[in-house]
Design an enzyme around this catalytic site. Sequence first.
Site, PDB file in Angstrom:
ATOM      1  N   PHE A 172       7.034  -0.392   6.445  1.00  0.00           N
ATOM      2  CA  PHE A 172       7.104  -0.251   4.988  1.00  0.00           C
ATOM      3  C   PHE A 172       8.549   0.062   4.583  1.00  0.00           C
ATOM      4  O   PHE A 172       8.801   0.960   3.780  1.00  0.00           O
ATOM      5  CB  PHE A 172       6.152   0.858   4.522  1.00  0.00           C
ATOM      6  CG  PHE A 172       4.722   0.630   4.940  1.00  0.00           C
ATOM      7  CD1 PHE A 172       3.883  -0.170   4.171  1.00  0.00           C
ATOM      8  CD2 PHE A 172       4.210   1.185   6.101  1.00  0.00           C
ATOM      9  CE1 PHE A 172       2.561  -0.404   4.554  1.00  0.00           C
ATOM     10  CE2 PHE A 172       2.899   0.964   6.503  1.00  0.00           C
ATOM     11  CZ  PHE A 172       2.069   0.165   5.723  1.00  0.00           C
ATOM     12  N   GLU A 175      14.715  -1.957   1.451  1.00  0.00           N
ATOM     13  CA  GLU A 175      16.122  -2.315   1.614  1.00  0.00           C
ATOM     14  C   GLU A 175      16.987  -1.200   1.057  1.00  0.00           C
ATOM     15  O   GLU A 175      16.692  -0.643   0.000  1.00  0.00           O
ATOM     16  CB  GLU A 175      16.427  -3.604   0.839  1.00  0.00           C
ATOM     17  CG  GLU A 175      16.168  -4.824   1.668  1.00  0.00           C
ATOM     18  CD  GLU A 175      16.614  -6.086   0.957  1.00  0.00           C
ATOM     19  OE1 GLU A 175      17.715  -6.122   0.396  1.00  0.00           O
ATOM     20  OE2 GLU A 175      15.820  -7.037   0.973  1.00  0.00           O
ATOM     21  N   CYS A 285      10.115  -9.094  -0.399  1.00  0.00           N
ATOM     22  CA  CYS A 285       8.758  -8.668  -0.034  1.00  0.00           C
ATOM     23  C   CYS A 285       7.721  -8.809  -1.148  1.00  0.00           C
ATOM     24  O   CYS A 285       6.750  -9.552  -0.990  1.00  0.00           O
ATOM     25  CB  CYS A 285       8.784  -7.221   0.436  1.00  0.00           C
ATOM     26  SG  CYS A 285       9.653  -7.045   1.986  1.00  0.00           S
TER      27      CYS A 285
HETATM   28  C1  UDX Z   1       9.537  -3.083  -0.909  1.00  0.00           C
HETATM   29  C2  UDX Z   1       8.625  -1.903  -0.525  1.00  0.00           C
HETATM   30  O1  UDX Z   1       9.049  -0.736  -1.233  1.00  0.00           O
HETATM   31  C3  UDX Z   1       8.644  -1.672   0.971  1.00  0.00           C
HETATM   32  O2  UDX Z   1       7.738  -0.633   1.303  1.00  0.00           O
HETATM   33  C4  UDX Z   1       8.212  -2.974   1.652  1.00  0.00           C
HETATM   34  O3  UDX Z   1       8.207  -2.841   3.055  1.00  0.00           O
HETATM   35  C5  UDX Z   1       9.146  -4.101   1.238  1.00  0.00           C
HETATM   36  O4  UDX Z   1       9.151  -4.228  -0.196  1.00  0.00           O
HETATM   37  P1  UDX Z   1      12.136  -3.471  -1.315  1.00  0.00           P
HETATM   38  O5  UDX Z   1      11.800  -4.893  -1.611  1.00  0.00           O
HETATM   39  O6  UDX Z   1      13.316  -3.165  -0.477  1.00  0.00           O
HETATM   40  O7  UDX Z   1      10.882  -2.730  -0.620  1.00  0.00           O
HETATM   41  O8  UDX Z   1      12.421  -2.776  -2.713  1.00  0.00           O
HETATM   42  P2  UDX Z   1      11.834  -1.651  -3.680  1.00  0.00           P
HETATM   43  O9  UDX Z   1      12.827  -0.558  -3.750  1.00  0.00           O
HETATM   44  O10 UDX Z   1      10.459  -1.266  -3.360  1.00  0.00           O
HETATM   45  O11 UDX Z   1      11.884  -2.437  -5.072  1.00  0.00           O
HETATM   46  C6  UDX Z   1      11.254  -3.701  -5.235  1.00  0.00           C
HETATM   47  C7  UDX Z   1      11.505  -4.262  -6.607  1.00  0.00           C
HETATM   48  O12 UDX Z   1      10.748  -3.556  -7.582  1.00  0.00           O
HETATM   49  C8  UDX Z   1      12.950  -4.204  -7.089  1.00  0.00           C
HETATM   50  O13 UDX Z   1      13.272  -5.438  -7.714  1.00  0.00           O
HETATM   51  C9  UDX Z   1      12.966  -3.098  -8.097  1.00  0.00           C
HETATM   52  O14 UDX Z   1      13.946  -3.270  -9.095  1.00  0.00           O
HETATM   53  C10 UDX Z   1      11.567  -3.203  -8.679  1.00  0.00           C
HETATM   54  N1  UDX Z   1      11.054  -1.952  -9.264  1.00  0.00           N
HETATM   55  C11 UDX Z   1      10.797  -0.884  -8.455  1.00  0.00           C
HETATM   56  C12 UDX Z   1      10.824  -1.882 -10.623  1.00  0.00           C
HETATM   57  O15 UDX Z   1      11.048  -2.836 -11.369  1.00  0.00           O
HETATM   58  N2  UDX Z   1      10.316  -0.709 -11.139  1.00  0.00           N
HETATM   59  C13 UDX Z   1      10.038   0.371 -10.367  1.00  0.00           C
HETATM   60  O16 UDX Z   1       9.573   1.381 -10.908  1.00  0.00           O
HETATM   61  C14 UDX Z   1      10.299   0.285  -8.983  1.00  0.00           C
END
Ligand code: UDX
Length: 459
Positions: A172, A175, A285
């Site tokens: 999980f 990045e 992801c």
């Molecule tokens: C995610 C999961 O968190 C991780 O557990 C999984 O293994 C892979 O996918 P990641 O893609 O690195 O990780 O990014 P994350 O920080 O979770 O953010 C994902 C996206 O959601 C980003 O584009 C972020 O801007 C967006 N986001 C996140 C929102 O728009 N609002 C939020 O409140 C949180």
Amino acid sequence: MKDLLTRQKALQKSTVSVIGLGYVGLTTAVVFAKNGIPVVGYEIDPKRAQKIREGAVPFEEPMVKELLKESLKAGTFKVDEKISKLSDIVFLTVGTPSDKRDGGIDLTFVKSVSKMIGEVLRSSDKLVDYPVVVVKSTVVPGTTENTVKPIIEEASGKKVGCDFGLAVNPEFLKEGAAVQDMFEPDRIVIGEFDKRSGDTLERFYQWFYEKKMPPVVRTNLVNAEFIKYASNAFLATKISFINSIANIAQKTPGADVSIIAEGIGLDNRIGRKFLNAGLGYGGSCFPKDVRALIAFSKQARYSPVLLDAVDSINQNQGSVAVKMIDEVFEGNGGSKGKTIAVLGLAFKPNTDDIREAVSIRIIKQLLSSGAKLKVYDPVAMPNVEMEFGNSLTYSKSSLEAIEDSDCAIIVTEWDEFKKLEPKDYFERMKTPIIIDGRRIYDSEKFGKALKFKAIGLGQ
Ligand code: UDX
């Protein structure tokens, strides 16, 4: 002293192979190796393998380079191109890219690596006592049982549960925080074909985490595969949920989604995390996993209406911002010929990753409406330049991007944009209009000084 001896004994017992040194594989490998576990990483691409051997990390991720160098120096991490021998625990960390046709996953790498593992298993003299093959790659429910298992058994002529073990252990990792997530996971999920495999993996993690051992969920293969998809789909659902509330709030004078999120997030059952409204989720992801779960669900003859909505709200969120820009210039020739500063290109801050980034969709739409774009991102510019070439102006700083522009849009919430004051915009822009796509600014402060519009802010 006794503790140390026990640890060393456990250490001698567990060797680890990590097959596929992509983002997840290399991060996992160096975190284990740094802690004294003998790890062999397998990377089929000889150039990439050589780079890693020389201590270079082929992607941006804090701490990985330092850990790689330390473990190469300590001799706990070795890189090979061909699997010649199996360890006690064999993590499979190859990619499962999106299949463009239906959003399902492409299992080419999983299949070829399973075959290779089987072939090594066939030469029994190279066997460790009972190697446990652990699928860490994100695969749809049923893949380990129905694809990985038969391929290994056929190629090896051996039986799972008798000659080798099989488990699923999803990751999980986020990045930008992957190493930290490795050291402090919320939970460990172990899906096991047989108890012996589950025990081996749990003992390994117990040794690794000691007193900081997180809660463990032990279950069958299919549930472990499901947990990964359901986790990502749930987080994506939270984001699309708050974005749909934001879109309604934006049409309601006086409403503000940031305050609404705070109010609902204090309910313990809901929680504040992943309720930041904005331009939606991107990255390697969430979009891929939600679509894969949709495709899987359709195959299973269940119509995934909720997940379809999550995906479609997300795909549309960039257009909400573009529409805001169009409305600002309504009656003034639209956005055609206007200079728009696009601040932030990466899918989230602290990465140069632009995969499925909403910036790409916004840029395409604005270009097709005839706007001139000045873009800026602290690290992701080279990646965007590869895609858009000279159709954009690449600025050296946020201030250079907003200079003489008619409108600025915040697409990624980098800290350096948060530091800008209304006067920084006011003094430089031709017409000081800001679209805050990530809710980084105080709407009262900015609203007083310039024309300020934001996702989820009703006016
Ligand atoms: C995610 C999961 O968190 C991780 O557990 C999984 O293994 C892979 O996918 P990641 O893609 O690195 O990780 O990014 P994350 O920080 O979770 O953010 C994902 C996206 O959601 C980003 O584009 C972020 O801007 C967006 N986001 C996140 C929102 O728009 N609002 C939020 O409140 C949180």
